[in-house]
Each structure stands twice: as C-alpha cells, then as structure tokens.
Motif scaffolding. Sequence first.
Motif, PDB file in Angstrom:
ATOM      1  N   PRO A   1       5.687   1.219 -10.464  1.00 38.30           N
ATOM      2  CA  PRO A   1       5.559  -0.316 -10.851  1.00 38.30           C
ATOM      3  C   PRO A   1       4.160  -0.862 -10.939  1.00 38.30           C
ATOM      4  O   PRO A   1       4.069  -1.878 -11.487  1.00 38.30           O
ATOM      5  CB  PRO A   1       6.504  -0.997  -9.797  1.00 38.30           C
ATOM      6  CG  PRO A   1       7.012   0.082  -8.952  1.00 38.30           C
ATOM      7  CD  PRO A   1       6.212   1.110  -9.067  1.00 38.30           C
TER       8      PRO A   1
ATOM      9  N   ASP B   1       0.676  -1.049  -0.171  1.00 37.87           N
ATOM     10  CA  ASP B   1       0.149  -0.023  -0.147  1.00 37.87           C
ATOM     11  C   ASP B   1       0.914   1.307   0.249  1.00 37.87           C
ATOM     12  O   ASP B   1       1.101   1.850  -1.147  1.00 37.87           O
ATOM     13  CB  ASP B   1      -0.802  -0.071   1.251  1.00 37.87           C
ATOM     14  CG  ASP B   1      -0.384  -0.538   2.488  1.00 37.87           C
ATOM     15  OD1 ASP B   1       0.489  -0.117   2.789  1.00 37.87           O
ATOM     16  OD2 ASP B   1      -0.978  -1.454   3.074  1.00 37.87           O
ATOM     17  N   VAL B   2       1.124   1.776   1.143  1.00 37.45           N
ATOM     18  CA  VAL B   2       1.854   2.907   1.240  1.00 37.45           C
ATOM     19  C   VAL B   2       3.399   2.733   1.706  1.00 37.45           C
ATOM     20  O   VAL B   2       3.777   1.677   1.884  1.00 37.45           O
ATOM     21  CB  VAL B   2       1.265   3.831   2.085  1.00 37.45           C
ATOM     22  CG1 VAL B   2      -0.331   4.354   1.733  1.00 37.45           C
ATOM     23  CG2 VAL B   2       1.145   3.537   3.670  1.00 37.45           C
ATOM     24  N   ILE B   3       3.983   3.933   1.897  1.00 36.10           N
ATOM     25  CA  ILE B   3       5.394   3.894   2.514  1.00 36.10           C
ATOM     26  C   ILE B   3       5.370   3.528   3.970  1.00 36.10           C
ATOM     27  O   ILE B   3       4.701   4.290   4.803  1.00 36.10           O
ATOM     28  CB  ILE B   3       6.217   5.012   2.140  1.00 36.10           C
ATOM     29  CG1 ILE B   3       6.445   5.321   0.674  1.00 36.10           C
ATOM     30  CG2 ILE B   3       7.570   5.023   2.732  1.00 36.10           C
ATOM     31  CD1 ILE B   3       7.023   6.670   0.219  1.00 36.10           C
TER      32      ILE B   3
ATOM     33  N   MET C   1      13.425   2.052   5.005  1.00 39.03           N
ATOM     34  CA  MET C   1      12.156   2.207   4.579  1.00 39.03           C
ATOM     35  C   MET C   1      11.615   1.164   3.592  1.00 39.03           C
ATOM     36  O   MET C   1      12.242   0.343   2.931  1.00 39.03           O
ATOM     37  CB  MET C   1      12.381   3.561   3.669  1.00 39.03           C
ATOM     38  CG  MET C   1      13.277   4.703   4.156  1.00 39.03           C
ATOM     39  SD  MET C   1      12.367   5.318   5.825  1.00 39.03           S
ATOM     40  CE  MET C   1      10.572   5.616   5.063  1.00 39.03           C
ATOM     41  N   VAL C   2      10.349   1.135   3.465  1.00 38.17           N
ATOM     42  CA  VAL C   2       9.627   0.115   2.701  1.00 38.17           C
ATOM     43  C   VAL C   2       8.729   1.042   1.773  1.00 38.17           C
ATOM     44  O   VAL C   2       7.772   1.605   2.218  1.00 38.17           O
ATOM     45  CB  VAL C   2       8.981  -0.672   3.981  1.00 38.17           C
ATOM     46  CG1 VAL C   2       8.261  -1.756   2.881  1.00 38.17           C
ATOM     47  CG2 VAL C   2       9.759  -1.650   4.635  1.00 38.17           C
ATOM     48  N   VAL C   3       8.988   0.783   0.541  1.00 45.04           N
ATOM     49  CA  VAL C   3       8.358   1.560  -0.535  1.00 45.04           C
ATOM     50  C   VAL C   3       7.845   0.510  -1.427  1.00 45.04           C
ATOM     51  O   VAL C   3       8.017  -0.456  -1.687  1.00 45.04           O
ATOM     52  CB  VAL C   3       9.226   2.538  -1.058  1.00 45.04           C
ATOM     53  CG1 VAL C   3       8.623   3.230  -2.270  1.00 45.04           C
ATOM     54  CG2 VAL C   3      10.300   3.415  -0.493  1.00 45.04           C
ATOM     55  N   PRO C   4       6.191   0.755  -1.520  1.00 48.32           N
ATOM     56  CA  PRO C   4       5.739   0.093  -2.558  1.00 48.32           C
ATOM     57  C   PRO C   4       6.216   0.072  -3.806  1.00 48.32           C
ATOM     58  O   PRO C   4       6.625   1.036  -4.349  1.00 48.32           O
ATOM     59  CB  PRO C   4       4.141   0.642  -2.469  1.00 48.32           C
ATOM     60  CG  PRO C   4       4.134   2.063  -2.109  1.00 48.32           C
ATOM     61  CD  PRO C   4       5.424   2.108  -1.059  1.00 48.32           C
ATOM     62  N   GLY C   5       6.315  -1.227  -4.344  1.00 49.79           N
ATOM     63  CA  GLY C   5       6.883  -1.423  -5.860  1.00 49.79           C
ATOM     64  C   GLY C   5       8.578  -1.578  -5.518  1.00 49.79           C
ATOM     65  O   GLY C   5       9.279  -2.137  -6.789  1.00 49.79           O
ATOM     66  N   GLU C   6       9.130  -1.513  -4.271  1.00 47.88           N
ATOM     67  CA  GLU C   6      10.436  -2.006  -4.184  1.00 47.88           C
ATOM     68  C   GLU C   6      10.665  -2.914  -3.077  1.00 47.88           C
ATOM     69  O   GLU C   6       9.856  -2.899  -2.121  1.00 47.88           O
ATOM     70  CB  GLU C   6      11.179  -0.580  -3.769  1.00 47.88           C
ATOM     71  CG  GLU C   6      11.157   0.558  -4.924  1.00 47.88           C
ATOM     72  CD  GLU C   6      12.093   0.412  -6.100  1.00 47.88           C
ATOM     73  OE1 GLU C   6      13.048  -0.841  -6.161  1.00 47.88           O
ATOM     74  OE2 GLU C   6      12.312   0.944  -6.960  1.00 47.88           O
ATOM     75  N   ILE C   7      11.654  -3.580  -3.039  1.00 50.27           N
ATOM     76  CA  ILE C   7      11.888  -4.721  -2.063  1.00 50.27           C
ATOM     77  C   ILE C   7      13.281  -4.272  -1.176  1.00 50.27           C
ATOM     78  O   ILE C   7      14.169  -3.869  -1.738  1.00 50.27           O
ATOM     79  CB  ILE C   7      12.082  -6.090  -2.576  1.00 50.27           C
ATOM     80  CG1 ILE C   7      10.953  -6.491  -3.715  1.00 50.27           C
ATOM     81  CG2 ILE C   7      12.609  -7.090  -1.581  1.00 50.27           C
ATOM     82  CD1 ILE C   7      11.186  -7.668  -4.461  1.00 50.27           C
ATOM     83  N   SER C   8      13.150  -3.920   0.060  1.00 48.79           N
ATOM     84  CA  SER C   8      14.232  -3.815   0.767  1.00 48.79           C
ATOM     85  C   SER C   8      14.898  -4.905   1.467  1.00 48.79           C
ATOM     86  O   SER C   8      14.225  -5.766   1.793  1.00 48.79           O
ATOM     87  CB  SER C   8      13.603  -2.967   2.074  1.00 48.79           C
ATOM     88  OG  SER C   8      12.825  -1.765   1.485  1.00 48.79           O
TER      89      SER C   8
ATOM     90  N   LEU D   1      18.198   5.272   3.275  1.00 48.50           N
ATOM     91  CA  LEU D   1      17.648   3.904   3.655  1.00 48.50           C
ATOM     92  C   LEU D   1      16.449   3.671   2.630  1.00 48.50           C
ATOM     93  O   LEU D   1      15.696   2.993   2.919  1.00 48.50           O
ATOM     94  CB  LEU D   1      16.872   4.013   4.951  1.00 48.50           C
ATOM     95  CG  LEU D   1      18.141   4.294   6.258  1.00 48.50           C
ATOM     96  CD1 LEU D   1      17.321   4.007   7.471  1.00 48.50           C
ATOM     97  CD2 LEU D   1      19.450   3.599   6.032  1.00 48.50           C
TER      98      LEU D   1
ATOM     99  N   PRO E   1       6.017   6.033  -6.189  1.00 49.91           N
ATOM    100  CA  PRO E   1       6.230   6.782  -5.089  1.00 49.91           C
ATOM    101  C   PRO E   1       7.845   6.971  -4.876  1.00 49.91           C
ATOM    102  O   PRO E   1       8.322   7.904  -4.005  1.00 49.91           O
ATOM    103  CB  PRO E   1       5.991   5.624  -4.176  1.00 49.91           C
ATOM    104  CG  PRO E   1       5.315   4.503  -4.864  1.00 49.91           C
ATOM    105  CD  PRO E   1       5.694   4.500  -6.296  1.00 49.91           C
TER     106      PRO E   1
ATOM    107  N   PRO F   1       2.191   6.597  -1.873  1.00 48.86           N
ATOM    108  CA  PRO F   1       0.728   6.852  -2.190  1.00 48.86           C
ATOM    109  C   PRO F   1      -0.233   7.553  -1.322  1.00 48.86           C
ATOM    110  O   PRO F   1      -1.557   7.552  -1.444  1.00 48.86           O
ATOM    111  CB  PRO F   1       0.405   5.447  -2.685  1.00 48.86           C
ATOM    112  CG  PRO F   1       1.557   4.773  -2.286  1.00 48.86           C
ATOM    113  CD  PRO F   1       2.497   5.439  -1.831  1.00 48.86           C
TER     114      PRO F   1
ATOM    115  N   PRO G   1      15.114   1.800  -0.746  1.00 53.32           N
ATOM    116  CA  PRO G   1      15.461   0.964  -1.439  1.00 53.32           C
ATOM    117  C   PRO G   1      15.168   1.484  -2.828  1.00 53.32           C
ATOM    118  O   PRO G   1      14.645   2.558  -3.264  1.00 53.32           O
ATOM    119  CB  PRO G   1      14.385  -0.273  -1.390  1.00 53.32           C
ATOM    120  CG  PRO G   1      13.182   0.452  -0.789  1.00 53.32           C
ATOM    121  CD  PRO G   1      13.642   1.619   0.250  1.00 53.32           C
TER     122      PRO G   1
END
Lengths: 306, 589
Positions: B550, A108-110, A123-130, B281, B216, B133, B283
């Motif tokens: 994405p 969903d969101v960051i 950080m955990v960003v939608p669309g990316e894998i940390s 930090l 984002p 978002p 990704p």
Amino acid sequence: MNIHSYEKVWLIAAMLLIVGFIATITYGSVALGITMVDDSEETIDPNALEEHERFGDLGVHQTDSDEYDVHVRAYQFNFEPGSSALGTHDPIVIPQGSEVTFYVTSPDVIHSFSLVGTNVNTMVVPGEISTMTAEFDEAREYGVVCNEYCGSGHHGMEGLVKVVPEDEFHLFSVADVDAPESIEAGEETELTATIDNDALQTEAATVTLEIGDEQFDTDVEVDAEASAEATFTVDTSDLDLEDADDLDWTVTVEADSPATLEDGSTSGTIDLETDEDDEEADDEDDEADDEDDDPNDDDESTGDDE
Amino acid sequence: MSAYIDQFPAEAKVIRSAFYTSFIALALGAAFGLIQTLHRTDIVRVIPSEMYYTVLTAHGVLLVVTFTIFFLVAIFTWAVTTSLDRGVEDIRFTWSWYVLMSLGTLFAAVAILAGFTDRTEMSADVLFTFYAPLQAHPIFYIGLVLFVIGTWLAGADWFRSWWAWKQENPDERIPLPTFMVLTTMIMWYLATLGVATSIIVFLIPWSLGLIDTVNPTLTRTLFWFWGHPVVYFWLMPAYMMWYVMLPKFSGGRLFSDPLARVVFVLFLLLSTPVGIHHQYLDPGIAEGFKFIAMTNTMFLLLPSLLTAFTVVASMEHGARQRGGEGYFGWLGALPWRDPVFAGMALAGLMFAAGGFSGMINAGMNINYLVHNSLWVPGHFHLTVGTAVALTFMAVSYHFIPQVTGRRLASKQIALFQVVLWFIGMTFMSNAMHRGGLLGMPRRTAEPEYDFPFETAIGTVGELNAQIALGGVLLTLSTVLFVANMLITALNDPADDLPSNTIPEPLSGSEDAPLVLDNLKLWTAIAVVLVIFAYSLPLGSIVERGGLFGPGGDAFPMFIEFVEGTVFGLTGDSVSSLVNSPLEWLRAMR
C-alpha cells in the motif's frame, strides 16, 4: 485394502477427535463470539498515518456510553500511546466496565500488539489496520508487548494499559492557559485555563493551579465534547516570593486521577518585574525563558492535536 | 549381505559429505543456541542484546534449513538407492546438487555472520522468517534460492532413478522408501513455489533496489505457503525412519505398507493448503480463509495419528518377536540399550507431546493466547527439535558406520547422548510452554519488562532456570554427538557391519490398492487443493495492498495484475460464503 480391525477403531477415533476439535472451535467462534482479526479495515499508506482519520488522532476516544476506541501507532520500538516506561508516551488509560476497540497500525515494519496474559493479541502489519475488541471488567494494569521481532531494539518495545475505576476516568485535557507574561511583584493577576472534555457526557472537572508554593482548586462543569474555562485570581502579595525573578505555575486537570496524562497539565512561567531589574538582565531572562517554554509549547500543541 | 558403502561406494561418498555438512551446521547452531538460552534467561550475557538477533537468525537458519535438509537429502539418497537397488544415474549430477546446496548455505551464512562485525555493511538479522519490510543483504536471499534449487535438482535425481528403474521393472510396485521420497519431493516442489516466488520476484529485486516497496502481507503469506509444508519436509524423513528403520531395530517388521502409503499421500495433499494458520492474527486476511486453513490443519492430524498407531504396533510386534509379553510388559523387551532404537523411540514419545501442543496452536481462537509467545518455540523444539533432530542423531549411529565403513566410536556415549537430549528437552520445552501461557514473548533478547508476568504455579525465575538448564544439557548432548561422529569418521574400519537391508512389512505392498502409486493423480489433487486454499487469499491480498504494497511507489511496475479485481471479488464471495453461516449463527444468539 487390508486394514486391521484395531487400526479401524483407531482411525474412527482419530476422525472423531478431528471433527470434535473443529466443532469446539466453531462453537468458540459462534457461541462465544471469538472473531478473528480480519480484513474489515481499509489499507493505509504507512508513510502518511497522520493524514488518516484515526491515526492522525491517536489515543482514547469515547464512542458510546461504555464504548471506547483506542488508536495506537506501533513503531520501532514503542507504542504511541502505551510506552510509558521511560516517559516516551502516555500509558493507555481506559475505564473499568468498558468495551474497548483497539485500532493499531505500523509506519515501519511488522510488530504485534499483545496484552500480556490475555487474548488481546494481534499482528501489526504496515499498510493494514488491526482491530480487536475486548471488555475490561477489572481495574488493573496490563503489560503490552511487541511479540514479533521488529529490529535490534525489539526487546524494549513495551507498553501499559491502565484500567481505572469508572469514576476516576475522564477525557479532560488542558487545551490552553491564558497567563500574563510578566507582572509586578505584589500585584493581583488572573490565569484562565481552557479545559476540553472529549467524553460524550457532561462532567465536572477539578482544576488545580500550583503557583509559587501555593495551590488553588476550582471546579468547573464541562459539556460533552466541549470546552469550559476555569479562572484563578491570584494575589501575588500572598505568595512567598522572597527575591525570586520569576514565578512558575502549573495547571492540572483532575490531578489525583490515575487517568491524568501529559496533556492534562500545562506549565509556564511569569516574570516578576522589580524596580532594580535592568533591561539587559530582563532580555537574557526572556531568552532563557523562551527556550524553557518552547518544548512545553510543543508538547501542548501535540497534546491538543491528540 | 554387505554394508551400504560396499554396495554403493560412490553414492556413499556424497551421502557422507551431506551428513558431515549437516553435522557442522548442527554444531554451530547448537553453539548459538547456548548463547541464546543463557542470554534470554539473563544467566550469562556474553553479547550485547542487539546481537542476540544475529545469533537467533543463525541458530534458526543453520538448524532448520541446513542441518535438517542436508541430513534428509543424505537419507533420501540412501533410501532411493537401497530400495531400488541401483545407484544414481549420474554421480556428477548428484555432486552438482550437493555443491549447489553448499554454495547456497555458504552465501546465506556469510550474510548472517557478517552481522557480527561492523567492518562490513552486510547483515541479515531478519530471523528465519525474513518478514519484509525487514531487509537482508541480497546475498542472503540469493543463497536461499541457490539452496532451494539444489534441493529441486536432488529431487530430480531421485525421480530419474525411479524412472530408469521403472523402465526395467514396469509391473512392480514402487518400493515403499522410494514412494516416501517421491511423495515428499512432490510436496516440496509445490511448497517451494511460494517462497521462491516471494524471494525471486519480490525480495531480491527489492534488496537490490530495483523496486522500492513490497507488500508485507503478500511476502509473508508466500513465506507461510512454504513455511508450513517445510515442517513436513523435515518430518517426513523422520517418519520414513520410524516406518522403515524403527521396526527393524525393534526386532520386527513394519505393521502395514498400505497404511504407510496412505499416510504419505495425505501429507502430500494436506501439507501445503494450511499455511494461513500461521497468520490467524494477521490483519488483511478474511476470517473465512483462516477458517478453511484451520479445517485443513485439523485433518492434517490424521496421518500423524495413523503414524502413531502403525509405529507403536510395529514396535510391539518387534518386542513380541523378542519374547515380550503382556499388555504393557512387551515394552521392557524392546532394545532400550541400543542408542539407535532408544533415540528414535524417545523422539517419537516427545513428538506425541509436541503434537498435542500443535493441536492447540491450530485452534484459531485459543491461538490468541499463545500466538508468538514462548509456547511456540516450546512446541517446535519438541517437533523439529526432537522428533526430527533426535531421530536424525539416533539413526546417524547406524548410518555413519554404513556410509564410512568404520566402527561407531562409542555405543555407551551414544546411548547417554540420546537420553541426555530427551532430559534436556523435557526441562526446556515444558518451561517454554508454561512461559508462553504467561504471555512471555518468543524471539526477544530480554524478556524483562516493567510489569510482572503472573504465574499460577512456580515463578519466572524457576522457568528461566529450567530453560537454561535444558539448553545447557542439550548443548552438552550435541557436543557428545558431534565428537562421537568425528571419532567414528576417523575410526578403524569395521568388518562386521550389519547388512544394509530393509525388512519386508507384515502387510506388504500387494495389499495396497494400485491407485496409491498413481503419483500423477495425487499431484493433481494436491495442486487443486492448493489452488482452492491459496488463489483467493493471495488474489485478495494483492487486490487490497497491490503487488508492491500500500506504500504505492513501486518501481518498476513490470507486472500488471489485471486479474486483481476478479480475484478480489471472487475472494470476497468465497470468504463470505464461509463466514456468513458463522455470522448467521452469531446473530441467532
């Protein structure tokens, strides 16, 4: 340009300070191996996490003798696995002395995934894998928080990482239990539990059956990444049944281990047939039992998927 | 020899209005701050926790956007008109940017404050950073755009004054205060391109439903493209006050005009290509780009360290003019009972502490420990919350009488107010820094979890008590400030106001190389540095996730990003160019 001599000294000192800072950071980065979270992972469709090889299979996975991958989904407002405070999900359990790589993403969101008081923080960003790799040398618990505002329930987004002694750690789960639906009171019956071992080595599992008010233990060897069956033979005439209509059972693998999770345990009910039972009452019981069983079945199937 | 209002009555009116708008924002922002400080420390919770984030958004936007920027356009207008000794070219144009900025503020404020009521769907609980978002109501974004356009026009107004002045004085050096305004504005034009692109191209169409998704990481990176230089936009007017006003109030003159110019040129060059240090930090951004941003950030310390020298040297000069002696004895000769001086000096002192915590944030590996923890608001309450805010409040005690022609209501209360701010912030920010080291997160309504925070010294209760006490003292200080300003605005006219002059520096502009005044050259270098620092990361973010993220189902696709592959490939190679020595050295071990 006219620069006062004191000012020149200051200027040189300032430059040395700056270069010194850059040098220490480079040292930390190179010699201590503190790497940054980066773009090494492919992007992911936030709406289709379950189709991803990692996020379709959440939880702890062993990759080498002391190395583990943990796949975590951070969503509004929980970590799966991790958020165990209200029983929403299992905590993240890892063995002491292991090197753990966390893979975290968001549908969903960051968010963030941050082990309080440590430098595991991303950080955990939608669309990316940390991804973050850390060594856990001490058996203890770490709180996990989301430290990026993610909506009105942000303050409740927390989780738990349990680091347990190596000998108490396992990757067993109860895949399935084959139990009769109904038996006659006083009869002898058999329950067979299928135990999965996701670890990369053969391990012995203690499987416990609680039925009525009795408890039975049995040990079973499970090969690496394989299953084994544990069979219990129960003579119901030994149980104190009184006038019970049914018999509750629970099969748990490694019941005493702090690593035992939700899918380390499966429960069910066996109907007891007695001569006085009339058909209708039986049907009603069945329906009621079905309703009781359904959520359990669901849990089992999600558990198996994991 | 006369006050500003006598020299420029029409401009004084605009400046006054901008000051008053900023004070209203300050008062509201402080009220929200009080609610927060008591809520998150669990002393008094007057609102439900979900509403905390509406309060937090309002606190952030009103204080760091409205209060600071309205204040700085006021003193920039003062600086340009005073140092060029000419009024603005067209006062209607000056009013137009003031009105546009006010309108923008009103739009954004309505969207934010609507979050308090259920009667409307409107809300903007997205905090100051509005990371997609998370989505706000369109008028929040539209308000921000109007506000930024207002500041662009304000900059155009000052450039216009300078061009007109230059026609009449072709051989003269740009007066230092005007030079500071112009370099700051060039930096601002460059920096706002990021946030303007993010809002106009992506967030507004997205909030209106014209496109389904955004990337984002892209909008976040464009935010920080602006989000770091904006802190220098707040800080530059405070620096200007330290350079041109503090020496005056210390009883002396600025130590060096050339060094002041060098400092502002360095800020123009280095403020923007550093924003990725807020994304250490994240990704999706290569380590090499982070390393470049870290290096630039470290060099950005230089102009601040130079400022520390020049400001202290100017103060010492002033103190010695007043009869101060000895290595440290001169400190006692400074006019500590003057609220304008005392406030600015205390603000400078706290900036030193804030600078040190900032250096720690800039270190990309230690940042893991403090990123997004309470340490960060601890840091910026020292910088924007004290270095900037306290300097602004202190100089208000000088400027409000200058632009209203009225007597300051109470100098004693003013002195008490600035000291109270200093004490309140000492409690609050030290506890925030310490809390951050324990891993307490920022931006949360209830930092109470199922697990304990482990303290080395003190307890969590003691930290919370300090934060709450500090917050209460700061609110009290704001109340005293606003009341003092209000009474001053309605006070009797003063006929003995000090004249509106800026003393000549000890080492004047004749010592400064001519090239320092070549604004075109510095602009060009600044642009090149930004292109170096940003084109490849932005290109690679778009290459990875697409312009609209994405998620993939963007509509309509009105831009085809054909250069994507090119940028992505070059980006990879540059990043790996920086990274490979690191990797090689790691492998050596």
